[in-house]
Scaffold this motif. Structure first.
Motif, PDB file in Angstrom:
ATOM      1  N   SER A   1      63.004 -16.864-156.337  1.00 37.91           N
ATOM      2  CA  SER A   1      64.047 -17.040-155.327  1.00 37.91           C
ATOM      3  C   SER A   1      64.518 -18.489-155.319  1.00 37.91           C
ATOM      4  O   SER A   1      63.707 -19.415-155.442  1.00 37.91           O
ATOM      5  N   PRO A   2      65.829 -18.704-155.147  1.00 40.32           N
ATOM      6  CA  PRO A   2      66.304 -20.102-155.074  1.00 40.32           C
ATOM      7  C   PRO A   2      65.671 -20.856-153.913  1.00 40.32           C
ATOM      8  O   PRO A   2      65.599 -22.078-153.918  1.00 40.32           O
ATOM      9  N   HIS A   3      65.156 -20.131-152.920  1.00 42.48           N
ATOM     10  CA  HIS A   3      64.531 -20.804-151.778  1.00 42.48           C
ATOM     11  C   HIS A   3      63.169 -21.403-152.134  1.00 42.48           C
ATOM     12  O   HIS A   3      62.612 -22.167-151.357  1.00 42.48           O
ATOM     13  N   SER A   4      62.610 -21.003-153.265  1.00 38.88           N
ATOM     14  CA  SER A   4      61.279 -21.536-153.595  1.00 38.88           C
ATOM     15  C   SER A   4      61.346 -23.045-153.798  1.00 38.88           C
ATOM     16  O   SER A   4      60.373 -23.757-153.602  1.00 38.88           O
ATOM     17  N   GLY A   5      62.530 -23.511-154.210  1.00 38.82           N
ATOM     18  CA  GLY A   5      62.648 -24.949-154.463  1.00 38.82           C
ATOM     19  C   GLY A   5      62.277 -25.314-155.886  1.00 38.82           C
ATOM     20  O   GLY A   5      62.481 -26.440-156.307  1.00 38.82           O
TER      21      GLY A   5
ATOM     22  N   VAL B   1      65.592 -31.586-162.384  1.00 35.04           N
ATOM     23  CA  VAL B   1      64.491 -30.642-162.292  1.00 35.04           C
ATOM     24  C   VAL B   1      64.199 -30.203-160.866  1.00 35.04           C
ATOM     25  O   VAL B   1      64.142 -29.027-160.568  1.00 35.04           O
ATOM     26  N   PHE B   2      64.026 -31.139-159.956  1.00 36.73           N
ATOM     27  CA  PHE B   2      63.549 -30.746-158.636  1.00 36.73           C
ATOM     28  C   PHE B   2      64.675 -30.611-157.637  1.00 36.73           C
ATOM     29  O   PHE B   2      65.340 -31.578-157.307  1.00 36.73           O
ATOM     30  N   ALA B   3      64.886 -29.401-157.171  1.00 36.70           N
ATOM     31  CA  ALA B   3      65.815 -29.187-156.079  1.00 36.70           C
ATOM     32  C   ALA B   3      65.150 -29.754-154.833  1.00 36.70           C
ATOM     33  O   ALA B   3      65.190 -30.940-154.580  1.00 36.70           O
ATOM     34  N   ASP B   4      64.460 -28.910-154.089  1.00 36.01           N
ATOM     35  CA  ASP B   4      63.764 -29.439-152.927  1.00 36.01           C
ATOM     36  C   ASP B   4      62.295 -29.062-153.021  1.00 36.01           C
ATOM     37  O   ASP B   4      61.955 -27.983-153.468  1.00 36.01           O
TER      38      ASP B   4
ATOM     39  N   ASP C   1      51.675 -23.883-152.734  1.00 38.64           N
ATOM     40  CA  ASP C   1      52.748 -23.196-151.996  1.00 38.64           C
ATOM     41  C   ASP C   1      52.196 -22.033-151.168  1.00 38.64           C
ATOM     42  O   ASP C   1      51.941 -20.941-151.679  1.00 38.64           O
ATOM     43  N   GLU C   2      52.045 -22.257-149.887  1.00 38.87           N
ATOM     44  CA  GLU C   2      51.443 -21.204-149.059  1.00 38.87           C
ATOM     45  C   GLU C   2      52.395 -20.053-148.763  1.00 38.87           C
ATOM     46  O   GLU C   2      51.972 -19.030-148.227  1.00 38.87           O
TER      47      GLU C   2
END
Ligand code: HEC
Ligand code: HEC
Length: 411
Positions: free
Chosen positions: A168-172, A23-26, A52-53
């Motif tokens: 986005s994949p960057h959201s984690g 489940v959790f990437a980063d 998430d700011e």
């Protein structure tokens, strides 16, 4: 149906991974939204969004900046609470007009409606009920779409901008979003924005935010005792002071008492002269210092089917929960109370209920303000006079009620 252009290729890559990954990437950069133990996947997703700011115009603001755990999920900065009590938005210098209510327990508010018996409005979220719950089926879910796009809060331009960041994949946590809401969720901006709001609402309703873990809950369960003063306060709350006629202590079996019946009233709270909204530019506040917060009435005026009822609801604000009203990081920490944060302590608040209609109106600069006189109400129409303003409580009884309110803090 609007579709999301930007993440097309990236999202596909992620999709493939999603099938086989945990489940959790980063976790998000700030680290504050680390996955909580005991939360469902949907609640965890909501938590990551809440903290998430990056989901703000300047990347500097998340929900917890105005709804902090340590103060019972309301405004966490003492220097602000002591004065204007309104929190600055993501864009510097931008302020709304109201004090943040608690984000906890809001999920239990019904969809805004008129009571069949007396025609009074019940439910919704925000002080004025404008997050009705009609859109997503729960007022707190409707509410959760607000801050991201409010130019005075997180100030993103539109739903697509929120969804773009989350997907986005960057959201984690874009994998988690897809796992919880379906692999195609990011393909439709409206569906994804609804899923984001619903996830946040689930986190708000979770045991982590709406904990029902106060000493009063333990007392109800027969697992803890209240001391004599707290018991006297409880008796006054339900009896002589009549607080429970609005801050209801009823349980429907599944949900313990919420200390609100989700109705609306005008207590006659004065203006908070330090409200930063008064000095906002005309584009934000055309009335300047003459601004008056009409509460429920201002929202009803925007709805054709309710507009004729606006005047009789001017000045009314939603009855807030009293859970966590006394929750603070240390005893002397100042919190603000009421829709504009005029009140700075529970003692002041209870003294106001007891004496608003008895004490004279303060002269400008009157040194007795809040003790021997009260300023004029912000809105003089539709004042609640039957239940509020002349309770005949002694000073000791006022203190007993304050002591009782101290038992409502979650642990
Ligand atoms: C800049 C400060 C600020 C930020 C950021 C912010 N809020 Fe709020 N919140 C407020 C204020 C002020 C109100 C009351 C506004 C009103 O009534 O018009 C409010 C109201 C609420 C309510 C309604 C509670 C009730 O009982 O009616 C909930 C729930 C809530 N916020 C959750 C959130 C969530 C979720 C986020 C992040 C997506 C968020 N807030 C971000 C200031 C903020
Ligand atoms: C007629 C309904 C009603 C009664 C009776 C009532 N309240 Fe309230 N209470 C409200 C409303 C409405 C607000 C918000 C008012 C505003 O902001 O203008 C409020 C606000 C509060 C707040 C501030 C909470 C916050 O988060 O800012 C406290 C504390 C409070 N009430 C305690 C009490 C106590 C103690 C009593 C009994 C002495 C009482 N109330 C009786 C309707 C009621």
């Amino acid at each position: 149906m609007r579709s999301l252009t930007l993440t097309g290729t990236v999202a596909l890559g992620v999709l493939v991974v999603a099938a086989s990954t945990v489940v959790f990437a980063d976790p998000p950069r700030t680290g504050r939204g680390a996955p909580g133990a005991g939360l469902s996947a949907k609640e965890q997703l909501g938590k990551l969004l809440f903290f998430d700011e990056r989901l703000s115009a300047r990347g500097n603001q998340d929900c917890s900046d105005c709804h902090g755990l340590e103060v019972g999920w309301t405004g966490p900065i003492e220097a602000i609470d002591m004065h204007g009590a309104v929190y600055e938005g993501s864009v510097a210098g931008r302020f709304g007009a109201r004090k943040p209510p608690s984000s906890a327990y809001a999920s239990f508010s019904p969809i805004l409606h008129r009571d069949k018996k007396n025609g009074e409005f019940v439910g919704g979220a925000f002080w004025d009920g404008r997050a009705t719950g009609e859109k997503l089926g729960n007022p707190a879910a409707d509410q959760a779409q607000g801050p991201f796009l409010n130019p005075l809060e997180q100030a993103l331009p539109d739903a697509a901008a929120v969804v773009k960041r989350v997907c986005s994949p960057h959201s984690g946590y874009s994998l988690l979003l897809r796992q919880v809401w379906g692999q195609g969720i990011c393909d439709d901006v409206d569906a994804a924005f609804a899923a984001i709001a619903r996830s946040i609402e689930r986190y708000e309703a979770s045991r982590e935010m709406s904990a029902f873990s106060s000493r009063f809950d333990a007392y109800l369960a027969g697992e803890a005792a209240l001391d004599d003063q707290e018991l006297r306060g409880l008796a006054l709350f339900r009896g002589k002071a009549g607080c429970d006629t609005c801050h209801a202590i009823v349980s429907d079996g599944n949900v313990p008492p919420l200390f609100t019946d989700f109705t609306y009233a005008n207590l006659g709270a004065p203006k908070n002269p330090e409200n930063p909204f008064y000095t906002q530019p005309p584009a934000v506040n055309p009335l300047g210092a003459a601004f008056v917060d009409l509460g429920l009435g201002s929202f009803l005026a925007t709805r054709p089917e309710y507009a004729s009822l606006a005047a009789e609801n001017n000045g009314k604000h939603k009855v807030p929960t009293l859970r966590n009203v006394d929750k603070r990081p240390y005893g002397s920490f100042v919190k603000a109370y009421g829709h504009n944060g005029y009140f700075k302590s529970l003692e002041e608040m209870v003294h106001f209920y007891n004496t608003r209609a008895v004490l004279p109106t303060c002269a400008p600069g009157d040194p007795g303000e809040k003790r021997t006189c009260w300023p004029a109400p912000e809105v003089a129409d539709n004042l609640e006079t039957a239940k509020v303003g002349n309770l005949g409580l002694t000073t000791a009884e006022e203190r007993d009620i304050v002591a009782f309110l101290g038992t409502l803090s979650d642990r």
